[in-house]
Design an enzyme around this catalytic site. Structure first.
Site, PDB file in Angstrom:
ATOM      1  N   ALA A 128       0.853  -1.179   0.000  1.00  7.62           N
ATOM      2  CA  ALA A 128       0.000   0.000   0.000  1.00  7.62           C
ATOM      3  C   ALA A 128       0.891   1.230   0.000  1.00  7.62           C
ATOM      4  O   ALA A 128       2.082   1.136   0.273  1.00  7.62           O
ATOM      5  CB  ALA A 128      -0.891   0.018   1.235  1.00  7.62           C
ATOM      6  N   GLU A 172       0.877   5.480   1.137  1.00  8.23           N
ATOM      7  CA  GLU A 172       0.154   6.434   1.976  1.00  8.23           C
ATOM      8  C   GLU A 172      -0.110   7.787   1.331  1.00  8.23           C
ATOM      9  O   GLU A 172      -0.218   8.787   2.041  1.00  8.23           O
ATOM     10  CB  GLU A 172       0.948   6.647   3.271  1.00  8.23           C
ATOM     11  CG  GLU A 172       2.298   7.399   3.118  1.00  8.23           C
ATOM     12  CD  GLU A 172       3.509   6.501   2.960  1.00  8.23           C
ATOM     13  OE1 GLU A 172       3.339   5.334   2.558  1.00  8.23           O
ATOM     14  OE2 GLU A 172       4.624   6.965   3.244  1.00  8.23           O
ATOM     15  N   ASN A 173      -0.242   7.886   0.015  1.00  6.14           N
ATOM     16  CA  ASN A 173      -0.507   9.177  -0.625  1.00  6.14           C
ATOM     17  C   ASN A 173      -1.503   9.971   0.208  1.00  6.14           C
ATOM     18  O   ASN A 173      -2.525   9.450   0.635  1.00  6.14           O
ATOM     19  CB  ASN A 173      -1.100   8.973  -2.022  1.00  6.14           C
ATOM     20  CG  ASN A 173      -0.346   7.939  -2.801  1.00  6.14           C
ATOM     21  OD1 ASN A 173       0.837   8.075  -3.018  1.00  6.14           O
ATOM     22  ND2 ASN A 173      -1.023   6.860  -3.175  1.00  6.14           N
ATOM     23  N   HIS A 230      -1.460   1.243   9.269  1.00  6.61           N
ATOM     24  CA  HIS A 230      -0.118   1.698   8.879  1.00  6.61           C
ATOM     25  C   HIS A 230      -0.202   2.942   7.985  1.00  6.61           C
ATOM     26  O   HIS A 230       0.445   3.958   8.245  1.00  6.61           O
ATOM     27  CB  HIS A 230       0.594   0.555   8.137  1.00  6.61           C
ATOM     28  CG  HIS A 230       1.983   0.869   7.683  1.00  6.61           C
ATOM     29  ND1 HIS A 230       3.100   0.330   8.273  1.00  6.61           N
ATOM     30  CD2 HIS A 230       2.450   1.660   6.679  1.00  6.61           C
ATOM     31  CE1 HIS A 230       4.182   0.776   7.668  1.00  6.61           C
ATOM     32  NE2 HIS A 230       3.820   1.593   6.678  1.00  6.61           N
ATOM     33  N   GLU A 231      -1.027   2.857   6.967  1.00  2.99           N
ATOM     34  CA  GLU A 231      -1.093   3.972   6.008  1.00  2.99           C
ATOM     35  C   GLU A 231      -1.747   5.200   6.635  1.00  2.99           C
ATOM     36  O   GLU A 231      -1.349   6.332   6.364  1.00  2.99           O
ATOM     37  CB  GLU A 231      -1.842   3.565   4.738  1.00  2.99           C
ATOM     38  CG  GLU A 231      -1.288   2.315   4.040  1.00  2.99           C
ATOM     39  CD  GLU A 231       0.200   2.346   3.784  1.00  2.99           C
ATOM     40  OE1 GLU A 231       0.764   3.447   3.624  1.00  2.99           O
ATOM     41  OE2 GLU A 231       0.830   1.259   3.760  1.00  2.99           O
ATOM     42  N   HIS A 254       0.611   7.214   8.703  1.00  2.00           N
ATOM     43  CA  HIS A 254       1.478   8.081   7.891  1.00  2.00           C
ATOM     44  C   HIS A 254       0.804   9.410   7.532  1.00  2.00           C
ATOM     45  O   HIS A 254       1.495  10.344   7.138  1.00  2.00           O
ATOM     46  CB  HIS A 254       1.805   7.400   6.557  1.00  2.00           C
ATOM     47  CG  HIS A 254       2.939   6.418   6.584  1.00  2.00           C
ATOM     48  ND1 HIS A 254       4.153   6.684   7.162  1.00  2.00           N
ATOM     49  CD2 HIS A 254       3.050   5.173   6.048  1.00  2.00           C
ATOM     50  CE1 HIS A 254       4.962   5.630   6.983  1.00  2.00           C
ATOM     51  NE2 HIS A 254       4.305   4.709   6.319  1.00  2.00           N
TER      52      HIS A 254
HETATM   53 ZN   LIG Z   1       4.827   2.888   5.421  1.00  6.66          ZN
END
Ligand SMILES: [Zn+2]
Ligand SMILES: *[C@@H]1O[C@H](CO)[C@@H](O)[C@H](O)[C@H]1NC(C)=O
Ligand SMILES: *[C@@H]1O[C@H](CO)[C@@H](O)[C@H](O)[C@H]1NC(C)=O
Length: 984
Positions: free
Chosen positions: A369, A371-372, A404-405, A408
């Site tokens: 994945a 994280e935009n 996780h994303e 961020h």
């Molecule tokens: Zn990451």
């Protein structure tokens, strides 16, 4: 970003069947190497190419006056883009210019050009920047873009009043991926300028930059245009100052078909129709972004649908293929996202920075994945979940990757590291707090207790090689896209997460989050370095009067600036504690000098039968701690394995601990039961203790019912299996393992029934049930194999209605395909091609590698290089799977050797993780003959290169030598131990 292979899934669900190499050495590296692309191109366009006529108005080069720019290279000399010295020869951008804002309009064509057959996008861009130091050059990143000439040059430059700034020449520098404008007069300090360009690029299926992904729906082929910019591919979508500290605002406009949707980081602010050559298009404009780094941009054109929720005024959407949304596969993600966003807003004490949060599942995606900011992209298995067909491991994967994303969105996106050398902090931090965020969403799963299995144990093995590397790299050592890509490994993710977990533990969580909060507030919309975080943690320590023996920075530097970790040895006879750099190879010597001489500032938690206490071993080899002396009671160190170190004891204390396990195992915390096994086996490999003592830690397992100790056993024994499954010792090993695991296997049969349709209620218990079944089946427990094959057969006979419990699918598929022949394999392949659920496809794709038939495996290997059979994103993983099968091992190695150059050039562009490939295929190597082959492979391919697999190849050589020694030293004694321990 989140990596490709999550070992917790691999290990928990399928691992046992592939115990081969997987649990020990899966690297989380995500590689889509530009370096590879660069290598693929000729070293440089020869000077003459620069004047080759170009289609009407398109030009890649402007052949105008370049004083010394035309090298008069002798024919023997390799031409370089320009032999002329200048700032464009530096891989890092000069610091003269600073971007302020970009206006970017992009038009991806989702159908190929009828003449060239290429998929392309066209675009125009205006970047406004400030001049900080006067310069004659504008140097900006640009990769694989063809420019339309403007006023005779590749770009137009204007000053802040809108007057043209005279350009004397302009050209592209493919080597360092620059567009260069040379000016007749220098830009003025503090003045602002705009640069306008028009360009076309290829919308390739290379999973990098602006790329295309394909899928079929209702038999119709569909194309998605999407992006993956991190780390250095924004420059492949439009010219930009493509370094993380070069933050700016972005106004993005996308032109697309009216029936398609356009999505980007920010909400839509304007939509209008435009007509081009009588065709009506839609022009969608997004609101200006906050100040952000280029690598976090995203824009997507697709025919997806979404489901939506509003949480605290934030619009949350999950996007996917319409069929997947319709089937409810996005429901789980939307249900947890709001909770997780709330959790992090509360944790950081900073509101979610954006008005909306989109998350999208893409059919082709290189990483796990990305994280935009405001538009997170996922591969389908990391976002979509089907309640009937997906396992609990699939569900955990969604929860943890989403967490996780989303972590961020603040840490990484709102505050970004200055340069990639500090990547570990970004990824390590998210790898730690993903457990906290996912735990908040799924409180009954006890996820925080799984961190040790999934992150710590796994990275311990990487970090005990001399070819490991420190978490922190020097800025000047990380320059090329290849060097940057190589940092996305398990050291950055799992070691980073582990040392932050240790920090949080000795500071206490409230102090740690106070430091985080002030760090985020101080650096928001800007950049920071690792030391900035230590400054804020130190402030929190001082504010709260936390008693630390040294500063946060002094303590943490010993963990981040030197590679590896210590083994702490306690001698309970006198309370003496020593630390020693732990290397898995007993004869290895530290390769590189360490600023701390491989001594650490170690917080040592310990207990006897009372409460937990802490002592510090501060950068010295040894010290006496009278409290740790013990004549009769056991002493346990590193409680819950919060510290990033292994533990060894005097033999008497080992025996007291093992005795405790045999009599009343509950007295030892469950994580420490796993630790004892994991440490003992690794200490034995490194010759700190006898291999028979390590094997003794498994004797109590007949009474063990918990997941973590069994999981530690499986990974510890995986090394034995990998080394021994082609040797004569294996028969006795098999008998012993079955003797230990059958009680567990029967326990689950009694608990939930023996038809494998019912599972225990606990999340980790479900993993353990699968472990019991997989372990028993993979060591050929006949009732297990028979049952698995029968279940698979029932499914073959009634594929539409027969349901195999999702948790057990991987095991059943693998066992049945291994036991079966062509019919079983072909049925599995058919189901693989037909399923529209990505997790199901992955399970089948993995299980297809379990066949024991050489010709089937060879055919499958051929499929991996045919994108119509196996998606490029899955090619590495499939080959690694085949290699982990004892029959497939040598086939995969032959295949890689035969096809290296082809793989390297054809697949280097985006999807291929060379490091995982090399690790995976060489994991069993343990003979002199294999070592020679590996050395030959290295020699043969020096010209082609190994790209992102360079380090992995060195590690493979090192590991093979270690394995050879290990077998010579241990094989006989292990056999004796098994024979002694098998009950008649
Ligand atoms: Zn990451
Ligand atoms: C860019 O120009 C090169 C050289 O003429 C050509 O091969 C390539 O196909 C062009 N790319 C696009 C997207 O038009
Ligand atoms: C665009 O962003 C600005 C600044 O955040 C905000 O004030 C404005 O309401 C946004 N416009 C729309 C249409 O969302």
């Amino acid at each position: 970003m989140s990596g490709i292979a999550m070992s917790k899934l691999v290990v928990a669900l399928l691992g046992v069947l592939f115990v081969g190499m997987l649990s020990a050495i899966i690297a989380l590296s995500v590689v889509y190497s530009n370096e590879v692309n660069a290598n693929k191109e000729p070293a440089a366009p020869a000077p003459t190419e620069k004047t080759t006529p170009k289609p009407s108005d398109i030009t890649t080069e402007k052949p105008t006056a370049r004083p010394s720019g035309k090298p008069t290279a002798s024919p023997s000399e390799k031409p370089t883009p320009t032999m002329r010295p200048g700032p464009w020869n530096n891989i890092r951008l000069p610091k003269n210019l600073e971007p302020i804002s970009y206006k970017v309009k992009l038009w991806p064509k989702l159908e190929p050009d009828p003449i060239t057959k290429l998929y392309t996008f066209s675009g125009d861009s205006t970047v406004e920047f400030r001049c900080l130091v006067p310069t004659d050059f504008v140097i900006i990143h640009s990769n694989k873009l063809n420019y339309t000439a403007k006023g005779g040059h590749l770009a137009l430059l204007k000053d802040s009043s809108g007057n043209d700034v005279e350009v004397s020449s302009s050209w592209l520098e493919p080597k360092n991926q620059y567009l260069v404008l040379e000016l007749t007069a220098p830009l003025q300090k503090d003045a602002t300028y705009t640069m306008v360009t028009e360009f076309v690029g290829e919308l390739a299926d290379d999973l990098a930059g602006f790329y295309r992904s394909e899928y079929t729906e209702g038999g119709v082929r569909k194309v998605v245009a999407t992006t993956q910019m991190q780390p250095t591919d924004a420059r492949k979508a439009f010219p930009c100052f493509d370094e993380p500290a070069m933050k700016a605002t972005f106004d993005v406009t996308i032109i697309h078909k009216p029936e398609h949707k356009a999505i980007s980081n920010m909400p839509i602010i304007d939509e209008k129709s435009i007509t081009v050559d009588t065709i009506i298009w839609r022009e969608t404009t997004f609101n200006t972004t906050l100040k952000m780094s280029t690598y976090l941009l995203a824009f997507i054109v697709c025919e997806f649908t979404y489901i939506e929720k509003i949480e605290n005024g934030t619009q949350i959407r999950i996007w996917a293929r319409p069929q997947a949304v319709y089937d409810g596969q996005a429901d789980y993600a939307i249900n947890i996202t709001g909770n997780i966003l709330n959790f992090f807003a509360d944790y950081y004490k900073v509101a979610y920075p954006l008005p909306k949060s989109d998350q999208i599942a893409l059919p082709d995606f290189a990483a796990g994945a990305m994280e935009n900011w405001g538009l997170v992209t996922y591969r389908e298995t990391a976002l979509l979940y089907d309640p009937v067909q997906s396992s609990n491991g699939n569900k955990e994967r969604v929860a943890s990757v989403v967490a996780h994303e989303l972590a961020h969105q603040w840490f990484g996106n709102l505050v970004t590291l200055k340069w990639w050398n500090d990547l570990w902090l970004n990824e390590g931090f998210a790898s730690y707090v993903e457990y906290l965020g996912a735990d908040y969403a799924e409180p009954t799963w006890e996820l925080k207790d799984l961190f040790v299995m999934s992150e710590l144990h796994r990275v311990f093995s990487m970090d005990s090689l001399v070819s490991s590397h420190p978490l922190s790299s020097a800025e000047e050592d990380i320059n090329t896209p290849g060097e940057i890509n190589e940092l996305f490994d398990s050291i950055s993710y799992s070691k980073g997460g582990s040392v932050l977990r240790m920090l949080s533990s000795f500071l206490t969580e409230p102090v740690f989050v106070e430091g985080l909060n002030t760090y985020l507030l101080a650096h928001q919309l800007s950049n920071a370095a690792v030391d900035d975080l230590w400054v804020h943690q130190q402030q929190a320590v001082d504010n709260n009067n936390v008693n630390l023996p040294k500063t946060v920075k002094e303590i943490m530097d010993t963990w981040t600036l030197q590679m590896g970790y210590p083994v702490i040895k306690l001698d309970t006879s006198n309370g003496n504690v020593t630390q020693k750099y732990f290397l898995i190879d007993p004869e290895a010597v530290a390769g590189r000098p360490s600023p701390f001489n491989y001594l650490w500032n170690v917080p040592i938690t310990w207990k006897k039968d009372g409460p937990i206490s802490t002592v510090w071993l501060l950068g010295v080899k040894d010290a006496i701690f009278p409290d740790l002396q013990s004549a009769d009671k056991w002493v346990l160190l590193n409680i819950d394995e919060v510290g990033y170190y292994r533990v060894n004891y005097d033999v008497a204390n080992w025996n007291r601990l093992l005795n405790q396990l045999q009599t009343d195992l509950e007295m030892i915390p469950v994580i420490n039961r796993a630790q004892i096994i994991d440490d003992a086996f690794n200490l034995a490999r490194a010759k700190h203790i006898d291999v028979k003592l390590a094997l003794n830690t498994t004797l109590y397992l007949v009474n063990e019912r918990k997941y973590q100790p069994w999981q530690a056993t499986i990974s510890s024994l995986s090394y034995f299996k990998q080394m021994l499954d082609r040797s004569a010792v294996f028969g006795n090993m098999q008998k012993y393992i079955l003797q230990q695991v059958i009680p567990l296997y029967n326990y689950y049969d009694n608990l939930v029934g023996s038809n494998w349709n019912d599972v225990p209620p606990g999340h980790a218990d479900q993993y353990n049930q699968v472990n019991a079944i997989s372990l028993a089946c993979s060591y050929n427990h006949l009732p297990c194999e028979v049952k698995a094959s029968a279940i698979y057969k029932a499914w073959m006979e009634n594929p539409d209605n027969y349901i195999i419990h999702a948790n057990l699918k991987s095991t059943v598929y693998c066992v049945a395909i291994a036991a079966g022949g062509q019919a079983e394999w072909d049925f599995g392949w058919k189901m693989f091609k037909e399923t529209s659920l990505a997790t199901e496809a992955d399970k089948l794709r993995d299980a297809l590698a379990c066949s024991k038939q050489t010709w089937i495996l060879n055919r499958y290997l051929e499929y991996t290089l045919d994108p119509a059979m196996i998606r490029k994103q899955d090619a590495t993983n499939t080959i690694v799977r085949i290699a982990s099968n004892v029959v497939g091992q040598s086939l995969a190695w032959d295949f890689i050797r035969a096809n290296w150059e082809y793989i390297f050039t054809e697949y280097g562009g985006g999807s291929f993780s060379f490091s995982r490939l090399i690790e995976g295929v060489t994991g069993r190597f343990s003979t002199d003959y294999e070592l020679k082959q590996l050395e030959q492979f290295k020699a043969d391919n020096q010209e082609v290169g190994f790209g992102s697999g360079t380090r992995a190849l060195e590690q493979a050589l090192e590991r093979t030598k270690v394995n050879i020694k290990w077998r010579a030293d241990n094989e006989k004694r292990i056999d004796e131990w098994f024979i002694d321990s098998i009950r008649p």
